[in-house]
Write a protein that holds these residues in place. Structure first.
Motif, short mmCIF file in Angstrom:
data_model
loop_
_atom_site.label_atom_id
_atom_site.label_comp_id
_atom_site.label_asym_id
_atom_site.label_seq_id
_atom_site.Cartn_x
_atom_site.Cartn_y
_atom_site.Cartn_z
N ARG A 200 16.08 -45.93 2.65
CA ARG A 200 15.91 -45.03 3.50
C ARG A 200 15.02 -43.87 3.13
NH1 ARG A 200 19.08 -44.34 -1.00
NH2 ARG A 200 19.09 -42.33 -1.81
N ARG A 201 14.48 -43.62 4.61
CA ARG A 201 13.40 -42.62 4.49
C ARG A 201 13.41 -41.76 5.86
NH1 ARG A 201 7.39 -42.13 5.29
NH2 ARG A 201 6.42 -41.18 3.45
N MET B 272 17.07 -39.93 9.33
CA MET B 272 16.91 -40.81 8.28
C MET B 272 17.67 -41.94 8.27
SD MET B 272 16.99 -40.12 4.11
CE MET B 272 18.39 -39.58 4.10
N PRO B 273 17.08 -43.12 8.92
CA PRO B 273 17.78 -44.51 8.81
C PRO B 273 18.20 -45.13 7.59
CG PRO B 273 15.52 -44.84 9.63
CD PRO B 273 15.80 -43.20 9.14
N ARG B 274 18.92 -45.73 7.19
CA ARG B 274 19.30 -46.31 6.04
C ARG B 274 19.48 -48.10 6.43
NH1 ARG B 274 24.21 -44.82 1.72
NH2 ARG B 274 25.15 -44.73 3.64
N SER C 232 8.44 -46.65 7.02
CA SER C 232 9.32 -45.84 8.15
C SER C 232 9.96 -46.73 8.81
CB SER C 232 8.17 -45.12 9.10
OG SER C 232 7.26 -44.19 8.15
N SER C 233 9.68 -48.03 9.39
CA SER C 233 10.09 -49.16 9.81
C SER C 233 11.51 -49.64 9.30
CB SER C 233 9.35 -49.71 10.46
OG SER C 233 8.33 -49.35 11.47
N PRO D 256 14.28 -41.20 -2.67
CA PRO D 256 13.09 -41.44 -3.42
C PRO D 256 12.05 -41.98 -2.44
CG PRO D 256 15.31 -42.20 -4.24
CD PRO D 256 15.56 -41.76 -2.67
N TRP D 257 12.29 -42.41 -1.20
CA TRP D 257 11.28 -43.04 -0.53
C TRP D 257 10.16 -42.02 0.20
CZ3 TRP D 257 15.89 -45.40 -1.65
CH2 TRP D 257 15.79 -46.50 -2.31
N ASN D 258 10.58 -40.62 -0.08
CA ASN D 258 9.74 -39.65 0.39
C ASN D 258 9.48 -38.80 -0.61
OD1 ASN D 258 11.89 -38.00 0.66
ND2 ASN D 258 11.24 -37.22 2.45
N THR D 259 9.90 -38.90 -1.76
CA THR D 259 9.77 -37.89 -3.06
C THR D 259 8.76 -38.79 -4.26
OG1 THR D 259 11.86 -38.32 -3.94
CG2 THR D 259 11.51 -36.36 -2.44
#
Length: 417
Positions: A220-221, A201-203, A262-263, A280-283
């Motif tokens: 972040r995702r 997970m990059p932030r 994702s990028s 939050p960015w994948n839920t």
């Protein structure tokens, strides 16, 4: 099971996570909305003192090149006419959750930590790479598109009469560039990746994102470790130049063929975990919600869908009785585009377009179609693509409330005079 397919990955890893922790999906969603990075780190970890606020967008946004939506700007497709294969930086779209930060590269560090690394479980024990460290590692260059997940969102409303939320992009939230940098796999290896790692997970270092009064922290995702090791790139150059501020300076992630979220831009740290990670960015975001989807939404969206665009102004005026060569580009997240068809009569008949240039995964295919219109009045032009997986653009996109992944044939209006 191919864990580079995020839908398959999400189903498997979420099931394993629930079994290990006896948590419900609802509890996971609540945790992700408030903590984001998990109990071991905390979603509101202190930010390194390397970023200062610049403005919503730094680079010039002339109206002949862009349509601006606050902190976002989409490219006008007519601005790509005659520009070659890659999108020039001066007309590459900008998608920000907050604003573009200005980062001091001298103090910037990329920090990797988490249970998926040997000896770096927490942020205060992270493995660090300076900008110079990255420049000294083996480099790779790729041509790949980055596209906002909501690109084409406005057509849910204008073509399908469906209400959606989010920035009302037409088709200009897409660009193909030459990215140069270090494969993420190289950095993960140097940081001590374990065989048990499942999530990366990059932030970013952009300001915290606040939505409806809730501070979600920095963008972040997570992506599966298999995708991270496959073709993800930590890019520091764009089209042969140092990465510009709006596009992620000093370093951004490029995840070919996957949705733009994702990028991650302005990467400051990367968590590597031996258990599924949530934010939050994948839920809450970047899932599909609405009729036909479960209450918690679909699996996180991963690969982009297939699209086509004409390098022509919206409501352009063309001359009757005179041949006009229509130019356009088509792309897909599921492989190279193999065929493009054009209709000049609103979809009654279709003819094959002439394609040229490279057919490569993660990029787009350029095409042209000569047309000599008869008569005068309004017309609707259509272009549809078919990719290497056999997918052809549909007449109607499957509805979701956030307006993601519009893949239907776009109705492009012109007037013949």
């Amino acid at each position: 099971m191919d864990l580079r397919d995020e839908a398959a990955y999400d189903r498997l890893r979420a099931a394993q996570w629930r079994a290990r922790t006896a948590m419900s999906r609802r509890a996971l969603l609540r945790i992700s909305a408030t903590a984001g990075l998990g109990a071991a780190v905390g979603g509101m970890a202190p930010r390194p003192a390397v970023a200062t606020a610049a403005g919503p967008i730094v680079k010039p946004l002339p109206p002949e090149l862009f349509v601006v939506y606050g902190s976002n700007a989409e490219m006008r497709w007519e601005a790509m006419r005659g520009q070659g294969y890659h999108t020039p930086i001066d007309r590459f779209f900008v998608r920000d959750h907050t604003s573009t930060p200005l980062i001091d590269v001298r103090s910037w560090r990329l920090r990797l930590f988490g249970s998926g690394l040997h000896g770096s479980p927490t942020l205060d024990r992270a493995v660090e790479f300076s900008y110079e460290d990255l420049l000294g590692l083996p480099a790779r260059e790729i041509s790949a598109f980055i596209e906002c997940t909501g690109n084409g969102r406005s057509f849910y409303t204008t073509q399908q009469n469906q209400q959606v939320s989010g920035t009302a992009w037409k088709l200009g939230a897409i660009g193909v560039a030459r990215w140069r940098g270090v494969p993420l796999s190289v950095v993960l290896d140097r940081a001590g990746l374990t065989k048990h790692a499942v999530d990366v997970m990059p932030r970013g270092l952009d300001p915290d994102y606040v939505d409806a009064g809730t501070n979600h922290g920095r963008v972040r995702r997570p992506i599966p470790v298999a995708k991270a090791l496959d073709d993800a790139l930590l890019a520091y150059e764009m089209n042969g130049r140092i990465l510009p501020p709006d596009h992620g300076f000093p370093v951004r992630l490029v995840v070919p063929s996957w949705v733009g979220i994702s990028s991650i831009k302005w990467v400051g740290d990367i968590e590597v975990s031996d258990a599924p990670l949530f934010s939050p960015w994948n839920t809450q975001y970047y899932r599909l919600f609405g009729p036909g989807y479960p209450p918690e939404g679909s699996a996180p969206v991963a690969r982009q869908v297939i699209k086509s665009a004409l390098e022509l102004p919206w409501n352009a005026t063309l001359s009757a009785g005179r041949t006009t060569v229509l130019h356009g580009r088509s792309w897909s997240g599921h492989g190279p585009v193999r065929r493009v068809e054009v209709s000049t009569d609103g979809g009654t008949s279709w003819q094959r377009a002439r394609t040229h240039g490279p057919e490569r995964p993660g990029g787009w295919l350029c095409w042209e179609f000569p047309w000599r219109p008869d008569g005068t009045g309004p017309r609707t032009l259509l272009a549809r693509a078919t990719d290497a997986a056999g997918t052809t653009q549909p007449d109607t996109a499957q509805y979701n409330t956030l307006g993601y992944l519009f893949d239907a044939v776009v109705q492009h209006p012109v007037t013949v005079a």
